[in-house]
Design a protein around this motif. Structure first.
Motif, PDB file in Angstrom:
ATOM      1  N   SER A  38      -2.183  10.288 -11.115  1.00 25.90           N
ATOM      2  CA  SER A  38      -2.669   9.451 -12.216  1.00 25.90           C
ATOM      3  C   SER A  38      -1.687   9.480 -13.383  1.00 25.90           C
ATOM      4  O   SER A  38      -1.316   8.432 -13.923  1.00 25.90           O
ATOM      5  CB  SER A  38      -4.047   9.955 -12.654  1.00 25.90           C
ATOM      6  OG  SER A  38      -4.470   9.296 -13.812  1.00 25.90           O
ATOM      7  N   ASP A  39      -1.235  10.685 -13.762  1.00 28.58           N
ATOM      8  CA  ASP A  39      -0.299  10.789 -14.893  1.00 28.58           C
ATOM      9  C   ASP A  39       1.013  10.058 -14.594  1.00 28.58           C
ATOM     10  O   ASP A  39       1.701   9.602 -15.510  1.00 28.58           O
ATOM     11  CB  ASP A  39      -0.003  12.264 -15.227  1.00 28.58           C
ATOM     12  CG  ASP A  39      -1.215  12.961 -15.834  1.00 28.58           C
ATOM     13  OD1 ASP A  39      -2.190  12.266 -16.181  1.00 28.58           O
ATOM     14  OD2 ASP A  39      -1.200  14.197 -15.936  1.00 28.58           O
ATOM     15  N   ALA A  40       1.363   9.955 -13.309  1.00 36.75           N
ATOM     16  CA  ALA A  40       2.595   9.252 -12.922  1.00 36.75           C
ATOM     17  C   ALA A  40       2.406   7.738 -12.957  1.00 36.75           C
ATOM     18  O   ALA A  40       3.369   6.988 -12.789  1.00 36.75           O
ATOM     19  CB  ALA A  40       3.028   9.691 -11.527  1.00 36.75           C
ATOM     20  N   GLY A  41       1.169   7.284 -13.128  1.00 34.78           N
ATOM     21  CA  GLY A  41       0.927   5.852 -13.320  1.00 34.78           C
ATOM     22  C   GLY A  41       0.824   5.038 -12.040  1.00 34.78           C
ATOM     23  O   GLY A  41       1.116   3.848 -12.059  1.00 34.78           O
ATOM     24  N   VAL A  42       0.380   5.654 -10.928  1.00 33.58           N
ATOM     25  CA  VAL A  42       0.239   4.854  -9.708  1.00 33.58           C
ATOM     26  C   VAL A  42      -0.985   3.949  -9.822  1.00 33.58           C
ATOM     27  O   VAL A  42      -1.864   4.170 -10.662  1.00 33.58           O
ATOM     28  CB  VAL A  42       0.163   5.716  -8.416  1.00 33.58           C
ATOM     29  CG1 VAL A  42       1.247   6.766  -8.377  1.00 33.58           C
ATOM     30  CG2 VAL A  42      -1.191   6.329  -8.253  1.00 33.58           C
ATOM     31  N   ASP A  43      -1.029   2.939  -8.987  1.00 35.77           N
ATOM     32  CA  ASP A  43      -2.136   1.978  -9.032  1.00 35.77           C
ATOM     33  C   ASP A  43      -3.343   2.447  -8.225  1.00 35.77           C
ATOM     34  O   ASP A  43      -4.481   2.241  -8.615  1.00 35.77           O
ATOM     35  CB  ASP A  43      -1.672   0.621  -8.467  1.00 35.77           C
ATOM     36  CG  ASP A  43      -0.530   0.035  -9.267  1.00 35.77           C
ATOM     37  OD1 ASP A  43      -0.707  -0.155 -10.483  1.00 35.77           O
ATOM     38  OD2 ASP A  43       0.552  -0.189  -8.679  1.00 35.77           O
ATOM     39  N   ILE A  44      -3.057   3.037  -7.047  1.00 37.30           N
ATOM     40  CA  ILE A  44      -4.151   3.424  -6.143  1.00 37.30           C
ATOM     41  C   ILE A  44      -3.907   4.851  -5.679  1.00 37.30           C
ATOM     42  O   ILE A  44      -2.803   5.194  -5.234  1.00 37.30           O
ATOM     43  CB  ILE A  44      -4.212   2.512  -4.895  1.00 37.30           C
ATOM     44  CG1 ILE A  44      -4.319   1.034  -5.286  1.00 37.30           C
ATOM     45  CG2 ILE A  44      -5.384   2.908  -3.998  1.00 37.30           C
ATOM     46  CD1 ILE A  44      -4.280   0.069  -4.092  1.00 37.30           C
ATOM     47  N   VAL A  45      -4.930   5.690  -5.790  1.00 39.33           N
ATOM     48  CA  VAL A  45      -4.857   7.020  -5.173  1.00 39.33           C
ATOM     49  C   VAL A  45      -5.674   6.949  -3.886  1.00 39.33           C
ATOM     50  O   VAL A  45      -6.856   6.608  -3.901  1.00 39.33           O
ATOM     51  CB  VAL A  45      -5.332   8.140  -6.129  1.00 39.33           C
ATOM     52  CG1 VAL A  45      -6.727   7.912  -6.685  1.00 39.33           C
ATOM     53  CG2 VAL A  45      -5.266   9.492  -5.446  1.00 39.33           C
ATOM     54  N   LEU A  46      -4.998   7.200  -2.794  1.00 42.68           N
ATOM     55  CA  LEU A  46      -5.651   7.162  -1.473  1.00 42.68           C
ATOM     56  C   LEU A  46      -6.027   8.581  -1.062  1.00 42.68           C
ATOM     57  O   LEU A  46      -5.153   9.443  -0.909  1.00 42.68           O
ATOM     58  CB  LEU A  46      -4.691   6.577  -0.428  1.00 42.68           C
ATOM     59  CG  LEU A  46      -5.111   6.766   1.035  1.00 42.68           C
ATOM     60  CD1 LEU A  46      -6.432   6.060   1.344  1.00 42.68           C
ATOM     61  CD2 LEU A  46      -4.011   6.266   1.987  1.00 42.68           C
ATOM     62  N   VAL A  47      -7.314   8.811  -0.901  1.00 42.80           N
ATOM     63  CA  VAL A  47      -7.753  10.084  -0.332  1.00 42.80           C
ATOM     64  C   VAL A  47      -7.726   9.861   1.179  1.00 42.80           C
ATOM     65  O   VAL A  47      -8.682   9.368   1.783  1.00 42.80           O
ATOM     66  CB  VAL A  47      -9.148  10.485  -0.845  1.00 42.80           C
ATOM     67  CG1 VAL A  47      -9.481  11.904  -0.386  1.00 42.80           C
ATOM     68  CG2 VAL A  47      -9.223  10.371  -2.358  1.00 42.80           C
TER      69      VAL A  47
END
Ligand code: KIV
Length: 279
Positions: A38-47
């Motif tokens: 999140s801090d790196a600014g990605v759009d989607i975190v995929l679990v």
């Protein structure tokens, strides 16, 4: 003020041919990982169900079930990442019946996911339609689908023949018509990645599918150099955190064994009376 987190409609609209910036997706499986992503600014975190091989020590993703995935989705959600949280539907969570698939998709949503991803081609049309009818957004996953590892005889590049590439294109079009808001395209020749991206109105997110996709995804442990395996050809490793971590733990071990840890500053101090009473 930073940009608003991605949503399903904002991702659905992100086609590069319409001038959109490429979508960035990275996996995470726990709270610290989600915070980093999140801090790196990605759009989607995929679990991702890749949690099976990256974190839990299995050889393939067939060993995790919906409860394991919900546990990891919840850990990621507790980080409150400024990204879309995508929960991966594990093997056998959408293969038995549409009712079972909808219930399992809802389990991931209640754990904190904003959308779910599932693997497979036209055979998945009924479950995709049913999950979407339950108001749960679905991302498709075509090409090298790791849950088919036994049927594929290993993790092999897919859609190498014209017939197989055409079947993939048809599946992408039909699943788009069924309502998928985006697709992961994994392990296919670059020309197939380009053709499917051209053929559909929703974005493609590639992993080993060449540079033409509307976005790219990498596994957290691969991109950070935390994995135990030799990464596949498509991985670009941006750090060697595994080596840094091993060096740090080895330095701690040396300090303990050499008697320099803990120092006076790293210790709590009692009163003089306490010391005297105990001697
Ligand atoms: O589980 C996972 O990490 C995935 C990616 C490879 C896209 O599905």
């Amino acid at each position: 003020m930073s940009e608003a987190p991605a949503t399903v409609p904002s991702i659905r609209a992100r086609k590069r041919r319409d001038g959109a910036t490429p979508i960035v997706m990275v996996t995470a499986y726990d709270e610290p990982g989600a915070r980093i992503v999140s801090d790196a600014g990605v759009d989607i975190v995929l679990v991702g169900d890749s949690v099976a091989n990256t974190v839990l020590g299995y050889e393939d993703p067939l060993h995790v079930d919906i409860d394991v995935m919900a546990h990891h989705v919840a850990a990621v959600a507790r980080a409150k990442p400024r990204c879309l949280i995508l929960g991966d539907m594990p093997w056998m969570s959408y293969h038995l019946s549409t009712e079972d698939a909808v219930r399992n998709a809802a389990t991931l949503i209640r754990a904190g996911a904003h959308a779910v991803k599932l693997e497979g081609g036209r055979a998945r049309l009924p479950v995709v339609e049913a999950i979407i009818r339950a108001e749960i957004p679905v991302m498709g996953h075509l090409g090298l689908t790791p849950q088919s590892v036994l049927a594929m005889g290993g993790f092999r590049v897919q859609a190498k023949s014209v017939d197989a590439a055409e079947a993939l294109l048809t599946a992408a079009k039909d699943l788009t018509a069924a309502g998928c808001f985006a697709f992961v395209i994994e392990g296919v020749p670059d020309v197939v990645g380009a053709a499917v991206t051209e053929a559909i109105v929703v974005p493609t997110i590639g992993i080993g599918a060449g540079p033409s996709c509307d976005g790219q995804v990498l596994v957290f442990h691969d991109l950070l150099g935390l994995g135990s395996r030799t990464p596949p050809k498509f991985v670009r490793q941006y750090a060697e955190l595994g080596r840094i971590a091993t060096d740090a733990v080895a330095a701690f071990a040396a300090d303990v064994r050499g008697g320099s840890f803990p120092s006076d500053d790293e210790s709590y101090h009692g009163s003089a009376e306490l010391g005297e009473a105990l001697t």
